[in-house]
Enzyme design. Structure first.
Site, mmCIF file in Angstrom:
data_model
loop_
_atom_site.group_PDB
_atom_site.id
_atom_site.type_symbol
_atom_site.label_atom_id
_atom_site.label_comp_id
_atom_site.label_asym_id
_atom_site.label_seq_id
_atom_site.Cartn_x
_atom_site.Cartn_y
_atom_site.Cartn_z
ATOM 1 N N ASP A 91 0.887 -1.166 0.000
ATOM 2 C CA ASP A 91 0.000 0.000 0.000
ATOM 3 C C ASP A 91 0.924 1.215 0.000
ATOM 4 O O ASP A 91 1.388 1.677 1.045
ATOM 5 C CB ASP A 91 -0.893 -0.039 1.245
ATOM 6 C CG ASP A 91 -1.858 1.127 1.310
ATOM 7 O OD1 ASP A 91 -1.589 2.170 0.663
ATOM 8 O OD2 ASP A 91 -2.879 1.014 2.016
ATOM 9 N N GLU A 184 1.642 2.589 13.097
ATOM 10 C CA GLU A 184 0.597 2.532 12.065
ATOM 11 C C GLU A 184 -0.491 1.645 12.656
ATOM 12 O O GLU A 184 -0.455 0.441 12.519
ATOM 13 C CB GLU A 184 1.175 1.959 10.754
ATOM 14 C CG GLU A 184 0.283 2.252 9.573
ATOM 15 C CD GLU A 184 -0.911 1.310 9.519
ATOM 16 O OE1 GLU A 184 -1.926 1.595 10.211
ATOM 17 O OE2 GLU A 184 -0.829 0.301 8.819
ATOM 18 N N GLU A 193 -10.278 -2.727 15.355
ATOM 19 C CA GLU A 193 -9.108 -3.362 15.976
ATOM 20 C C GLU A 193 -8.684 -2.654 17.259
ATOM 21 O O GLU A 193 -7.954 -3.206 18.068
ATOM 22 C CB GLU A 193 -7.876 -3.424 15.053
ATOM 23 C CG GLU A 193 -8.094 -4.217 13.802
ATOM 24 C CD GLU A 193 -6.835 -4.283 12.949
ATOM 25 O OE1 GLU A 193 -5.770 -4.562 13.512
ATOM 26 O OE2 GLU A 193 -6.941 -4.038 11.739
ATOM 27 N N HIS A 333 -5.431 0.143 1.108
ATOM 28 C CA HIS A 333 -6.001 -1.156 1.499
ATOM 29 C C HIS A 333 -7.140 -0.992 2.505
ATOM 30 O O HIS A 333 -7.863 -1.944 2.771
ATOM 31 C CB HIS A 333 -4.918 -2.091 2.049
ATOM 32 C CG HIS A 333 -4.496 -1.776 3.449
ATOM 33 N ND1 HIS A 333 -3.721 -0.678 3.777
ATOM 34 C CD2 HIS A 333 -4.762 -2.390 4.622
ATOM 35 C CE1 HIS A 333 -3.524 -0.654 5.075
ATOM 36 N NE2 HIS A 333 -4.140 -1.687 5.615
#
Ligand code: SAH
Length: 393
Positions: A91, A184, A193, A333
């Site tokens: 990405d 990240e 998440e 992505h």
């Protein structure tokens, strides 16, 4: 996952349509990695890493050597498999932005202690080391940490980068404070998440008073789209499956936000900023919020879904840097997150779809997100008002 209509070749389409975003989007260092543009594979970012203690009840890692991993390891910890890291590294919007942030702002890194939260293959740590950091601690909880160690060694950075395998919440650092936290951590819909919580924990425990967090701003946006064909394919499909009624699955499908690429021509209204988070200041509770929205139609059309996306920025750079995951920007992505509406709204240019969005981590599994949308349209041709609940899991 299937591609959206008019978007059979979503990556190249979006590359061709690449537009500047509001923030400075850096993809000018083409020479090194430009071949990556062509080789991007738009696979799904796999299911989030579940609590690693699920695969290891003691919470410690059984280091069976990387070739000993079975599908059970990957089921509970998808970040152990190289495939997900391949997708993230390829990405280029994501990885190139981090690289540019680091290489074009070496003054931030020179002689500094850096903590890379969720280091994966170690790519961000390597960038920081190359930019002149005094030392980088690369913390990674999945088995890919073993690879990161090898990668650091084989690239000659063992004296600058220390890879620590474990959850950041369980790790002991050999230093009391760090100057920079880089991570990240962004998931689908920004917050899926819930890794942001780990970054906030790290900030509160280790960041020096004058230290910085990279990135330090993240914003969530909302817009509305026409999506008749794809809604038919994904939702109405269940009403008649080879002659059988599977409407019970339709209800579930409606309640699950769909991660997919939206064509910018589908956008019917303005795009509204819902919420900006300041990673350097916010509290973990700030990931739960209710915000109002007002989406004004830019043309006569039908609305089938709301679409959420995010951008992140690095405000401590010499010049503001960052990237957007919106439908008008180059594809990443993360794609976009589509929330289908029960009603098909017939909206006229200038009319406003108003409402609110409530976002909160799921109580049973804080890695999942509960989203509630209240909307109403009081238009010439359509009057509708409803509350819908969604679960990202
Ligand atoms: N920094 C890498 C990987 C980013 S993906 C890159 O930019 O390519 C996020 C990584 O964080 C995953 O590898 C995941 O296993 C790890 N991670 C998630 N939560 C963590 C935690 N609490 N402690 C340590 N690592 C974590």
């Amino acid at each position: 996952m299937g591609r959206r209509k008019n978007n059979q070749n979503s990556m190249s389409l979006n590359n061709a349509q690449h537009q500047a975003t509001k923030i400075c989007f850096n993809d000018d260092e083409e020479e090194e990695n430009s071949n990556l543009d062509d080789s991007i594979v738009a696979t799904e970012k796999a299911i989030a890493m579940d609590d690693v203690t699920m695969s290891d009840p003691n919470g410690s890692f059984v280091d069976g050597g990387d070739d000993d991993n079975t599908s059970a390891d990957y089921y509970f910890d998808s970040y152990s498999h190289f495939g997900i890291h391949e997708e993230m590294l390829k990405d280029v919007v994501r990885t190139k932005t981090y690289q540019n942030v680091i290489f074009q702002n070496k003054f931030l890194f020179k002689d500094k202690i850096v903590l890379d939260v969720g280091a994966g293959t170690g790519i961000l740590s390597l960038f920081c080391a190359k930019a002149g950091a005094a030392h980088v601690y690369a913390v990674e909880c999945s088995h890919i940490a073993n690879m990161a160690k090898e990668i650091v060694e084989s690239n000659g950075y063992s004296n600058v980068i220390t890879v620590l395998k474990g959850k950041i919440e369980d790790i002991e650092l050999p230093v009391a404070k760090v100057d920079i936290i880089i991570s990240e951590w962004m998931g689908y819909f920004l917050l899926f998440e819930n890794m942001l919580n780990s970054v906030l924990y790290t900030r509160d425990k280790w960041l020096a008073n004058d230290g910085i967090v990279l990135p330090d701003k993240a914003s969530l946006y909302l817009t509305a789209i026409e999506d008749a064909e794809y809604k038919e394919d994904k939702i109405e499909f269940w009403k008649n499956v080879y002659g059988f009624d599977m409407t019970c699955i339709k209800k579930q499908a409606m309640g699950e936000p769909l991660v997919d690429t939206v064509d910018q021509n589908q956008i019917v209204t303005n795009c509204q900023l819902l919420k900006t988070m300041d990673i350097s200041k916010m509290a973990s509770g700030d990931t739960s919020f209710t915000v109002p929205f007002k989406l004004v139609a830019e043309r006569d059309d039908y609305i089938h879904a709301l679409v959420a996306y995010f951008d992140v920025s690095f405000t401590k750079c010499h010049k503001l840097m960052g990237f957007s995951t919106g439908p008008r920007s180059r594809a990443t992505h993360w794609k976009q997150t589509v929330l289908y509406l029960e009603d098909v709204l017939t909206i006229c240019q200038g009319e406003a779809l108003t409402g609110s969005m409530t976002v909160a981590p799921n109580k049973k599994n804080p890695r999942d997100i509960d989203i509630t949308i209240k909307y109403s349209l009081n238009g010439q041709r359509c009057v509708a008002s409803r509350t819908q609940h969604y679960k990202m899991r």
